[in-house]
Write an enzyme that holds these catalytic residues in place. Structure first.
Site, PDB file in Angstrom:
ATOM      1  N   GLU A 132     -26.319 -32.244 -26.593  1.00 20.38           N
ATOM      2  CA  GLU A 132     -25.832 -30.886 -26.313  1.00 20.38           C
ATOM      3  C   GLU A 132     -25.218 -30.932 -24.924  1.00 20.38           C
ATOM      4  OE1 GLU A 132     -27.656 -26.515 -25.384  1.00 20.38           O
ATOM      5  OE2 GLU A 132     -28.676 -27.681 -26.940  1.00 20.38           O
ATOM      6  N   LYS A 141     -38.259 -36.667 -20.329  1.00 19.29           N
ATOM      7  CA  LYS A 141     -37.800 -36.855 -18.961  1.00 19.29           C
ATOM      8  C   LYS A 141     -37.042 -35.598 -18.527  1.00 19.29           C
ATOM      9  CE  LYS A 141     -34.193 -38.348 -16.871  1.00 19.29           C
ATOM     10  NZ  LYS A 141     -34.220 -37.529 -15.603  1.00 19.29           N
ATOM     11  N   GLU A 165     -15.368 -27.772 -16.478  1.00 17.50           N
ATOM     12  CA  GLU A 165     -16.581 -26.977 -16.356  1.00 17.50           C
ATOM     13  C   GLU A 165     -16.987 -26.908 -14.887  1.00 17.50           C
ATOM     14  OE1 GLU A 165     -20.681 -26.567 -18.846  1.00 17.50           O
ATOM     15  OE2 GLU A 165     -20.184 -28.583 -18.161  1.00 17.50           O
ATOM     16  N   CYS A 201     -24.169 -23.947 -19.814  1.00 20.98           N
ATOM     17  CA  CYS A 201     -23.116 -24.624 -20.559  1.00 20.98           C
ATOM     18  C   CYS A 201     -22.399 -23.674 -21.500  1.00 20.98           C
ATOM     19  CB  CYS A 201     -23.684 -25.815 -21.345  1.00 20.98           C
ATOM     20  SG  CYS A 201     -25.020 -25.371 -22.475  1.00 20.98           S
TER      21      CYS A 201
END
Length: 489
Positions: free
Chosen positions: A250, A175, A383, A284
């Site tokens: 992750e 997906k 973040e 990231c």
């Protein structure tokens, strides 16, 4: 431009009847295409197709050599379509074409070649210490993998999941992110063109809460691999855990990029700019917290800001462009929203902090640099995921390590120093799954890539993927007929 499908099941595009998800070009804000979201019924069809392919052995029963040939054909086919895939990726994500063509597609091909090579070298274990028995340990594919890829580097990261899962004989359902599915869909088509049996790799398109949740919960999926945000990762892992499905997550990062005064100054400056502004800052593993030793801070900050101001913002199809648009209007607004947060927390805006001027359309953001007053400020802890660098200063290595580790994240850390004793100490002190010393981001697939703390669970490498995508089985055999007790005789 490729037309998005609701799903690809048994090698064929399938249309669903869910609500339409529109895909916009982040450069022009025009509609690229759209698709009807895959609901639970299409997810079920995809999972059942993957299970049927696994059960009848059309792929898992092939010899290692046969699987290697197909994996290498896929790699060759991806490389042959570099321009096509790069154009799709750039149109869908806004990542500059020099980066999608130069790195992302090449990484996808490398992923398949790497795992083709890896499976040719795997070996079981034999224990022969017991005088009466021989015991060996072998590994077998887990079955069907649920793979969920992110939007910031779909080609590179999505292909890694597919290559790892199928190399060991599994089937899978992929997906992609609902806002960047096009390049992965094309990869799935190319995989079938290269000769992978139908049903081994299937695809479903849709939002996480609908399509993704149905995929994670489906009784025919055995393991879940996800790359994306930490909040979503927590939800997925909780769901998978409740079903006793192993998961590799992750997740996010707020990585420290430490510039010591013992660094090769010019190389560290180049590396810091690359670490935050490549991929439009949407990584990231971006070095988004830049920690500079005070003895060089004034010079470094001045030159870093000047270089950031000279970055070329423009069409991602222009090969001279350094920064394209971020992927959506919401992402643009989120990035810019941190400017007020930063200044309210005592930070000083050094450059940027607004929509890039000169563009009537497109989600363009100026490269933004903030000098933070407090390592605990929100702008240093959350973040941001865009071309937004936060700079902090420090006096001593102890202070640098304390600032770097004072984070809920622990994905990667960067260290710039020519003092090898300091470098050795840094890799010992830093709380991160990966430490890069005197280098910008580099992915070594032989070594684990893993996040500490809120940056993830599990790891990805050749060996780690083998452990995740296979079950181990211990087999014990007697060396000769045994003289057994004769109960009840």
């Amino acid at each position: 431009m490729i037309q998005a499908a609701s799903a690809i099941i048994n090698g064929k595009a399938v249309s669903g009847d869910g609500p339409e998800v529109a895909l916009l070009n982040p450069t022009t804000e025009e509609k690229l295409t759209g698709f009807a979201e895959a609901g639970a019924d299409l997810v079920d069809q995809a999972a059942q197709a993957a299970r049927a392919a696994f059960r009848d052995g059309r792929w898992r029963n092939k010899s290692v050599e046969e699987r290697q040939k197909v994996l290498r054909r896929i790699a060759d086919a991806l490389e042959a379509r570099t321009d096509e895939l790069a154009e799709i990726e750039t149109s869908n994500t806004g990542i500059p074409i020099t980066q999608t063509r130069g790195r992302h597609v090449g990484r996808a091909a490398h992923n398949f070649r790497f795992f083709a090579d890896y499976i040719g070298q795997t070996a079981g274990q034999l224990y022969d210490q017991a005088p009466e028995h021989l015991t060996f340990v072998r590994r077998q594919p887990v079955g069907v993998a649920a793979l969920i890829a992110p939007w910031n580097a779909p080609i590179a990261l999505g292909s890694m999941k597919i290559a790892a899962a199928i190399a060991f004989g599994n089937s899978c359902v992929m997906k992609p992110s609902e806002i960047a599915p096009l390049s992965i869909q094309r990869i799935v088509e190319i995989i079938h063109e290269a000769g992978l049996p139908e049903g081994v790799v299937n695809l479903v398109n849709g939002r996480g809460a609908t399509t993704g949740d149905a995929l994670v919960r489906h009784p025919e999926t055995n393991v879940v691999s996800f790359t994306g945000g930490t909040v979503t990762g927590r939800t997925i892992l909780a769901t998978a855990g409740s079903l006793l499905k192993p998961g590799v997550m992750e997740l996010g990062g707020k990585s420290a990029n430490i510039i010591f005064d013992s660094a090769d100054y010019e190389r560290a400056l180049d590396g810091a700019l690359l670490g935050i502004f490549t991929n439009n800052g949407q990584q990231c593993l971006a070095g988004s917290r830049i920690l500079v030793q005070k003895s060089i801070a004034d010079r470094f900050i001045e030159e870093f800001v000047a270089r950031a101001q000279r970055l070329k913002i423009g069409s991602p199809f222009d090969t001279s462009t350094n920064l394209g648009p971020v992927i959506t209007a919401n992402q643009r607004d989120r990035v810019l929203g941190f400017v007020d947060i930063a200044t309210a927390g005592g930070g000083k805006l050094l450059t940027g902090g607004r929509k890039a001027p000169g563009f009537e359309k497109g989600y363009f953001v100026e490269p933004t640099v903030v000098l933070a007053a407090d390592p605990r400020a929100k702008v240093c802890q959350e973040e941001i995921f865009g071309p937004f660098a936060t700079i902090l200063t420090f006096e001593t290595p102890d202070e640098a390590f304390a600032i770097a580790n004072d984070s809920s994240f622990g994905l990667v850390s960067y260290v710039w120093t020519e003092d090898h004793y300091l470098a050795l100490r840094a890799q010992e002190e830093l709380e991160a799954g990966v430490v890069w010393i005197n280098t910008p981001m580099m992915r070594e697939l032989r070594a684990p890539f893993s996040g500490w703390k809120d940056s993830g669970v599990g790891a990805q490498s050749g060996r780690d993927c083998e452990a995740f995508y296979t079950n181990q089985k211990t087999v014990t055999m007697s060396r000769h007929p045994l003289n057994l007790p004769k109960l009840g005789k």
